[in-house]
Design a protein around this motif. Structure first.
Motif, PDB file in Angstrom:
ATOM      1  N   SER A  69      12.606 -17.572  -1.341  1.00  0.00           N
ATOM      2  CA  SER A  69      13.107 -16.853  -2.516  1.00  0.00           C
ATOM      3  C   SER A  69      14.085 -17.712  -3.287  1.00  0.00           C
ATOM      4  O   SER A  69      14.548 -18.741  -2.800  1.00  0.00           O
ATOM      5  CB  SER A  69      13.809 -15.551  -2.097  1.00  0.00           C
ATOM      6  N   GLY A  70      14.392 -17.279  -4.513  1.00  0.00           N
ATOM      7  CA  GLY A  70      15.462 -17.905  -5.281  1.00  0.00           C
ATOM      8  C   GLY A  70      15.088 -19.151  -6.050  1.00  0.00           C
ATOM      9  O   GLY A  70      15.967 -19.781  -6.650  1.00  0.00           O
ATOM     10  N   THR A  85      19.445 -16.545  -7.917  1.00  0.00           N
ATOM     11  CA  THR A  85      19.348 -15.470  -6.908  1.00  0.00           C
ATOM     12  C   THR A  85      19.344 -16.103  -5.520  1.00  0.00           C
ATOM     13  O   THR A  85      19.213 -17.317  -5.377  1.00  0.00           O
ATOM     14  CB  THR A  85      18.074 -14.638  -7.155  1.00  0.00           C
TER      15      THR A  85
ATOM     16  N   ASN D   4      24.886 -10.909  -3.010  1.00  0.00           N
ATOM     17  CA  ASN D   4      23.754 -10.152  -2.509  1.00  0.00           C
ATOM     18  C   ASN D   4      24.032  -9.553  -1.152  1.00  0.00           C
ATOM     19  O   ASN D   4      23.142  -9.401  -0.329  1.00  0.00           O
ATOM     20  CB  ASN D   4      22.511 -11.051  -2.500  1.00  0.00           C
ATOM     21  N   TRP D  15      17.524 -10.701   0.276  1.00  0.00           N
ATOM     22  CA  TRP D  15      16.985 -11.798  -0.519  1.00  0.00           C
ATOM     23  C   TRP D  15      15.530 -11.464  -0.865  1.00  0.00           C
ATOM     24  O   TRP D  15      14.916 -10.618  -0.240  1.00  0.00           O
ATOM     25  CB  TRP D  15      17.056 -13.122   0.253  1.00  0.00           C
ATOM     26  N   GLU D  17      12.158 -11.870  -4.004  1.00  0.00           N
ATOM     27  CA  GLU D  17      11.681 -11.381  -5.289  1.00  0.00           C
ATOM     28  C   GLU D  17      10.364 -10.632  -5.093  1.00  0.00           C
ATOM     29  O   GLU D  17       9.675 -10.819  -4.098  1.00  0.00           O
ATOM     30  CB  GLU D  17      11.485 -12.543  -6.263  1.00  0.00           C
ATOM     31  N   ILE D  23      10.142 -10.628   1.241  1.00  0.00           N
ATOM     32  CA  ILE D  23      11.504 -10.192   1.000  1.00  0.00           C
ATOM     33  C   ILE D  23      12.141  -9.984   2.366  1.00  0.00           C
ATOM     34  O   ILE D  23      11.440  -9.903   3.379  1.00  0.00           O
ATOM     35  CB  ILE D  23      11.568  -8.889   0.175  1.00  0.00           C
ATOM     36  N   ARG D 131      13.880 -10.531  -8.923  1.00  0.00           N
ATOM     37  CA  ARG D 131      14.889 -10.035  -8.003  1.00  0.00           C
ATOM     38  C   ARG D 131      15.218  -8.577  -8.267  1.00  0.00           C
ATOM     39  O   ARG D 131      15.600  -7.848  -7.359  1.00  0.00           O
ATOM     40  CB  ARG D 131      16.140 -10.900  -8.152  1.00  0.00           C
ATOM     41  N   GLU D 136      12.838  -4.808  -3.498  1.00  0.00           N
ATOM     42  CA  GLU D 136      13.983  -5.185  -2.670  1.00  0.00           C
ATOM     43  C   GLU D 136      14.525  -4.010  -1.864  1.00  0.00           C
ATOM     44  O   GLU D 136      15.115  -4.189  -0.799  1.00  0.00           O
ATOM     45  CB  GLU D 136      15.092  -5.765  -3.575  1.00  0.00           C
TER      46      GLU D 136
END
Lengths: 371, 371, 371, 371
Positions: A69-70, A85, D4, D15, D17, D23, D131, D136
């Motif tokens: 992620s991110g 993120t 977060n 964490w 997306e 996730i 995100r 999430e």
């Protein structure tokens, strides 16, 4: 409360045990728009990876990091760009041999965290040391690889400066040699190679282990980073380093030697350089005054104790209160200090990245105010 | 962001500059129902207080602490009881002589934080070092006096073990002598008194200064305190200690010596004691394994650099880039390490209190689980 | 752990009880170089100050704030400049009448925190509600006055939009009238003055109390402030507001009304403005989308319950389990919602300042990226 | 800094997306020794899972949670036991259809976070909202399932109490019906089923969406949880809930209604119960006084705005400043408020677990002190 996060602004949370399915971590607070290649992270991990020489644990772990992620891929398909993120990183555990640990499940290995964990939690994952295993440090190295990208111009390097009673010769310091393929020790002193090899071979064959001293040098640290009292840059570097398993001491600049000398000797005098910028005439302070970086190289050293897992039997007890003798077979580093070099670099890089962002937040500047 | 808070559960926030009207702090998270006398806090402050001998700054500060919140008086009118709400403590600055500092307002004293502060903030309170003054440590000592009350049975003591090149003789260690009225050095070695006196007198008269090494021993620490990775007990002790001005190194148990020895030598073996409880046969680990206390005494040592304020002129620059020579008149300690003893004790006590409450929160127990 | 701090980067820690010697707080993380006059802080405090009309508590408190650290005087002798170090603020309690509270020391006032405190701590400072007294909010207002200075161009204003069953007429909204000397209610509707006066007089004379709804509008908030998930700008505004005593609900933009309408109605459409910048055609979102500010005015509303201290006897118990009737004499606001206006403004300003600095730290920018 | 993480002692970091590979999240601070089955976590996730009825997004996600660390299997092979170390949870994304989003990559969907993200970060993962996607929230539900285990006797339940202009009839409240297989709305009112079905079908077919109001009730909350000022239990519940996407308002107990009534009406009177314990005669406060739980049920309500992704075209701009019309195809919930029920429960459970551990840390007790 358990506490598996470090950093205030550039924050790293790690998870995972030595013999679970995977280890990993989350980097939160990384600025958006930072470009990197997965291979750059992997290159740092490879420096720490086990199994590379006979002087480190023979556990075979590819230590292949996945980023979940991110990030977004750039158009070249290889470069990743951070989105701001949280960045989740995962490394699978491949070569767990839990059976090696069966017989120490109930025994407290002297020098290990076994007894302390049972005291704290009343339950522990005994396989490979569980959470306290050195495997967790792979995540630190991956996070550190990102941290290096956060501060433009930052270069963080480390080297082994002593192994047991053997000190390297600082006059031979050669940064290029540190990561040389034929150098299994991260020593900066080419001349030390033969002696260290013979020395550690002897220790390894004796089923023993030995400690080491590591030095980390960070160049390109802008002046002005660090908080004045709690959250000093040197404090956070010390804290980050002390969180590495087996570390028993840390010092900045002159360190313990500073206790032995006079004020005149310890003060770093200043002059104006030919470019109209201040220059320090020495760096006893290790680049930090009053907790704040001065623009000089930041220098930290730390002591790693000898591996506690040794083949020599030691007296101990088990968790039922029975007296036992413990010797640890498994696969262990005769000198865990060696692999502490890239870990120490990573922890210093994380501290600097964290303070770089904090400084920018509070002051709106990316470095010192005056020059 | 500036960061003037330490501790996670037992949290201390300090504020104040050397030459402002007052310094102070807020202790948040102190359990309710703790009983103490103001005189107990004051007694700790008096140990750190300046002006007690010719070897510490002659600034005359009564260091009288006022408690403005978070307590109720008991029926005896003298005992205070904590209510669980934040405890605000205030110490007035009485003997500021700002004029002493006039001439260094624009100059960067070598070894001081002056240059770093200007780089960081672009503005600083130069009087007496401002925020980076040792005066702030009075608040730490007051907070530490409360922290000692949080953990039943906790005893935290410190001593000077080296001053410059002079080491004390550990065979003569006498805790009772450390706080003896005729001992201005917190040395535990009565026999060292004459030599240290002569040594420091020479340094003082030469307008010089010297460093010191301090050792802190915490007894009565329950097993099980500390987090496994970030927030290790030794990490937080190191962090707390490194936040003290002039500290350049910290070590736990064997410390840097651990890097020099073998695994067999460093491991603390265990047996069952006559009372059916585990005993360690040595304490190389300094009471902490894997970041978690074992129930043995916790031992930390730290190095204090020589006072940077000396009468010998040193080369420097001013904030306009002009080269100048600086010598610092003012009133300074020839060995700031001396007064670091009660400060180090306080910082260790705060770390232990913090982890005691954290452990209790996570596990519901006040100490180790098994024995 | 008690927790008396809010904000992550611009952090405010408060301390003090209603009937102790003083209340105060520490603002940590304020950028250096911010210029303000003490009279500006005082002006905000005066808006919240008790005793200004017959509709607020008759306690006479000058609420004179002293700043003890973190600032240097400018050459004009009146302007103060922040240095980046923690700013300690202290307000003395002058008009404590503890005797008023003697008879409720052991009784639990319905609607008050008395019972809850005893359950939590087993001990409490019952005088004037102790820590839970509205007096603590003076410190919030002082901190908020600083927060306003942190974000260039920020204007945060509040108004009372309902008192009990009386709603103001939004068509008459006049910001200038809100702080008019003849307006004791912070109502933005001049026409509501007579009705509110008569209404609240009736309630006051009946020994009763009534709730209120307050609206806060922040203009000049740069786009891009707020974290995507935890630490959303609206979340932190809600959190800050809910930390004010007697607040029972908070909403952003359309708030609860959003639950009643369709997607087409709720969406704020966008066009390009004549200056080449995006414009929103409405502001149902209250200036925040996905937790991040859009550049539109940020709008929050909150509900304040009626004062629990009333003259009508209510059934309760005491701490010994005896059933009693409680009526609270003391000096109380018939509508605590009135004085919540400057407090709400301060809490919103603090949240915005905090996120402004966080955004600057992570991105290196002071606002939105694109326009 | 991005942020977060939520919770102070029981801390959850998430964490991931919407359209990345997975996730996940890390629960840190969970007490050791807590026993649970993976199927219990999964059961909570299944309540939130998409694709279960025609009223929620048709994205097909098994939402199968994997636990990668922090647990040991019990002897039965099914029960897991927490070890006190961080618990890493991972949920793979299976049914990403990124192509659905291609055409909105550069467009700002009204009511969505698109514009705000670009303003904040200058870069964003536009696929499925990145995100800010509701995906999430699966991690929150998994974390909440653990949180429920932390506090003995805690029961947290939620229900939909309004959808658009339709209110349920509270007289028909039936907790058993809320999770009935034939109830796609989490309504507690069986009689509302037909009407809500017809209502939402109409909205769905019109390509529109509608908001909802959700109520969460937590029973078995010990008295004494919550901090007195910042970190009030209701504050943290409000904060946790406001961190859920699309939530625009939150209230506790009487909530906004409290602003409309008198002090006599709002106060919860107390008597002694037949078992010698205090009883409240009403619960206007929603179980919290002065930020601290009273032992009564904790009651929170929150407003969810209508889904912004609708088929009706809306005016907007793209990131190049061009005016465009946007309609969102994709697969979306016509009322995201429905699936907010288990999410809201999870966020309340996390807040309570967090304060339970904090209370235990500070006081050494697991609940109220007196009764």
């Amino acid at each position: 409360m358990s506490h598996n996060t470090f950093g205030y602004f550039f924050r790293v949370t790690t998870w995972g045990e030595s013999h679970g399915p995977a280890i990993g971590g989350v980097v939160d607070g990384c600025p958006p728009g930072i470009r990197f290649k997965l291979s750059e992270i992997q290159a740092e991990l490879d420096r720490r990876r086990p199994g590379k020489s006979r002087f480190v644990t023979q556990r075979r772990e590819p230590d292949e990091v996945k980023i979940l992620s991110g990030v977004l891929p750039d158009e070249d398909g290889e470069t990743l760009i951070t989105t701001g993120t949280p960045i989740s990183m995962l490394i699978e555990n491949v070569d767990q041999r839990s059976k090696d640990y069966g017989e120490i499940a109930d025994r407290y290995r002297p020098g290990h965290a076994d007894y302390a964990y049972d005291q704290k939690y009343g339950i522990r994952d005994y396989r490979g040391g569980g959470r306290s295993s050195a495997r967790e440090t792979a995540v630190r190295v991956a996070a550190g690889a990102l941290a290096r990208k956060v501060v433009p111009g930052l270069v963080v390097r480390g080297a082994l400066v002593a192994m047991g009673e053997k000190d390297i010769n600082r006059d031979n310091w050669d940064w290029d040699f540190v990561n040389d393929a034929e150098n299994p020790f991260f020593t900066p002193d080419r001349d030390s190679l033969a002696e260290l090899t013979e020395y550690l071979d002897g220790i390894r064959k004796a089923g023993s282990s030995v400690g080491a001293i590591i030095e980390i040098v960070a160049e390109g640290v802008p002046a002005g980073l660090g908080e004045p009292l709690y959250g000093k840059l040197d404090q956070d570097i010390a804290s980050n380093i002390m969180s590495i398993g087996a570390v028993k001491g840390v010092e900045i600049g002159n360190g313990f030697e500073a206790a032995r000398i006079r004020g005149e000797q310890n003060a770093d005098q200043m002059r104006m350089g030919p470019d109209g910028k201040p220059v320090f005439l020495s760096n006893h302070a290790g680049g930090i005054l009053g907790g704040i970086s001065t623009g000089q190289p930041v220098i930290a050293r730390f002591a790693v104790k000898p591996t506690s897992s040794i083949l020599t039997p030691r007296q101990s007890i088990d968790r039922f209160g029975k007296e036992v003798d413990v010797l640890t077979k498994g696969r262990h580093d005769p000198c865990v200090g060696i692999r502490a070099v890239p870990i120490g670099e990573a922890m210093v890089a994380c501290a600097i990245a964290d303070h770089y962002l904090r400084h920018r937040g509070q002051t709106g500047r990316s470095g010192g105010s005056n020059w």
